[in-house]
Motif scaffolding. Structure first.
Motif, PDB file in Angstrom:
ATOM      1  N   HIS A  92       0.857  -1.192   0.000  1.00 60.44           N
ATOM      2  CA  HIS A  92       0.000   0.000   0.000  1.00 60.44           C
ATOM      3  C   HIS A  92       0.896   1.247   0.000  1.00 60.44           C
ATOM      4  O   HIS A  92       1.605   1.507   0.983  1.00 60.44           O
ATOM      5  CB  HIS A  92      -0.897  -0.057   1.234  1.00 60.44           C
ATOM      6  N   PRO A  93       0.900   2.051  -1.079  1.00 59.00           N
ATOM      7  CA  PRO A  93       1.811   3.200  -1.167  1.00 59.00           C
ATOM      8  C   PRO A  93       1.767   4.154   0.030  1.00 59.00           C
ATOM      9  O   PRO A  93       2.835   4.594   0.487  1.00 59.00           O
ATOM     10  CB  PRO A  93       1.387   3.891  -2.470  1.00 59.00           C
ATOM     11  N   PRO A  94       0.599   4.485   0.598  1.00 57.74           N
ATOM     12  CA  PRO A  94       0.619   5.385   1.761  1.00 57.74           C
ATOM     13  C   PRO A  94       1.391   4.820   2.959  1.00 57.74           C
ATOM     14  O   PRO A  94       1.952   5.583   3.742  1.00 57.74           O
ATOM     15  CB  PRO A  94      -0.860   5.576   2.087  1.00 57.74           C
ATOM     16  N   LEU A  95       1.447   3.491   3.099  1.00 56.30           N
ATOM     17  CA  LEU A  95       2.221   2.912   4.200  1.00 56.30           C
ATOM     18  C   LEU A  95       3.713   3.156   3.984  1.00 56.30           C
ATOM     19  O   LEU A  95       4.429   3.520   4.913  1.00 56.30           O
ATOM     20  CB  LEU A  95       1.935   1.411   4.345  1.00 56.30           C
ATOM     21  N   GLY A  96       4.172   2.993   2.746  1.00 56.80           N
ATOM     22  CA  GLY A  96       5.576   3.278   2.436  1.00 56.80           C
ATOM     23  C   GLY A  96       5.925   4.736   2.651  1.00 56.80           C
ATOM     24  O   GLY A  96       6.995   5.063   3.175  1.00 56.80           O
ATOM     25  N   GLU A  97       5.005   5.620   2.265  1.00 56.80           N
ATOM     26  CA  GLU A  97       5.216   7.060   2.454  1.00 56.80           C
ATOM     27  C   GLU A  97       5.274   7.413   3.940  1.00 56.80           C
ATOM     28  O   GLU A  97       6.102   8.226   4.370  1.00 56.80           O
ATOM     29  CB  GLU A  97       4.110   7.844   1.764  1.00 56.80           C
ATOM     30  N   TYR A  98       4.390   6.808   4.730  1.00 56.48           N
ATOM     31  CA  TYR A  98       4.369   7.018   6.182  1.00 56.48           C
ATOM     32  C   TYR A  98       5.717   6.603   6.793  1.00 56.48           C
ATOM     33  O   TYR A  98       6.332   7.368   7.545  1.00 56.48           O
ATOM     34  CB  TYR A  98       3.212   6.215   6.780  1.00 56.48           C
ATOM     35  N   ARG A 141      10.898   7.933   9.225  1.00 55.90           N
ATOM     36  CA  ARG A 141      12.320   7.555   9.292  1.00 55.90           C
ATOM     37  C   ARG A 141      13.226   8.680   8.833  1.00 55.90           C
ATOM     38  O   ARG A 141      14.384   8.734   9.238  1.00 55.90           O
ATOM     39  CB  ARG A 141      12.573   6.284   8.500  1.00 55.90           C
ATOM     40  N   SER A 142      12.741   9.586   7.998  1.00 55.99           N
ATOM     41  CA  SER A 142      13.566  10.728   7.584  1.00 55.99           C
ATOM     42  C   SER A 142      13.714  11.725   8.730  1.00 55.99           C
ATOM     43  O   SER A 142      14.702  12.454   8.802  1.00 55.99           O
ATOM     44  CB  SER A 142      12.973  11.415   6.351  1.00 55.99           C
TER      45      SER A 142
END
Length: 110
Positions: free
Chosen positions: A77-83, A88-89
């Motif tokens: 799910h792309p929003p999970l990767g973005e989160y 982490r940044s």
């Protein structure tokens, strides 16, 4: 299927930021439609014979999905990767993850 995350937060991350981390995580995970539940608990410090110098746990998250395929879809799910990338940044979070089949812990011990 239960996905359990053991998280180690940096000392610089405030309690308010940690709570926002969990609120954002719950919104993304539950909003995906692939997870049945999202629960988190803080670590409770207690004397131990275990050396925590390698990894000091701060909290635990449990995400429940109906099956492995739903868990795979959640991970994609792309929003999970973005989160994850966004948090982490800002903070060098460390995570240990385990996937199990069985009932999640349903109650909040706080």
């Amino acid at each position: 299927m239960t996905h359990t995350l053991i998280l180690s937060f940096p000392d610089a991350m405030s309690e308010q930021e940690r709570e926002l981390f969990f609120q954002d995580g719950a919104a993304v995970v539950l909003g995906s439609g692939f997870a049945e539940s999202y629960h988190h608990w803080p670590n409770v410090s207690a004397p131990s014979a275990v050396d925590a110098s390698t990894f000091a746990a701060s909290a635990m998250v449990q995400i429940r999905c109906s099956d492995v395929e739903s868990l795979r879809k959640l991970f994609a799910h792309p929003p999970l990767g973005e989160y994850a990338k966004r948090w982490r940044s800002e903070y060098p979070l460390r995570v240990v993850a385990i996937n199990t089949v069985g009932p999640p812990v349903e109650s909040d011990p706080r």
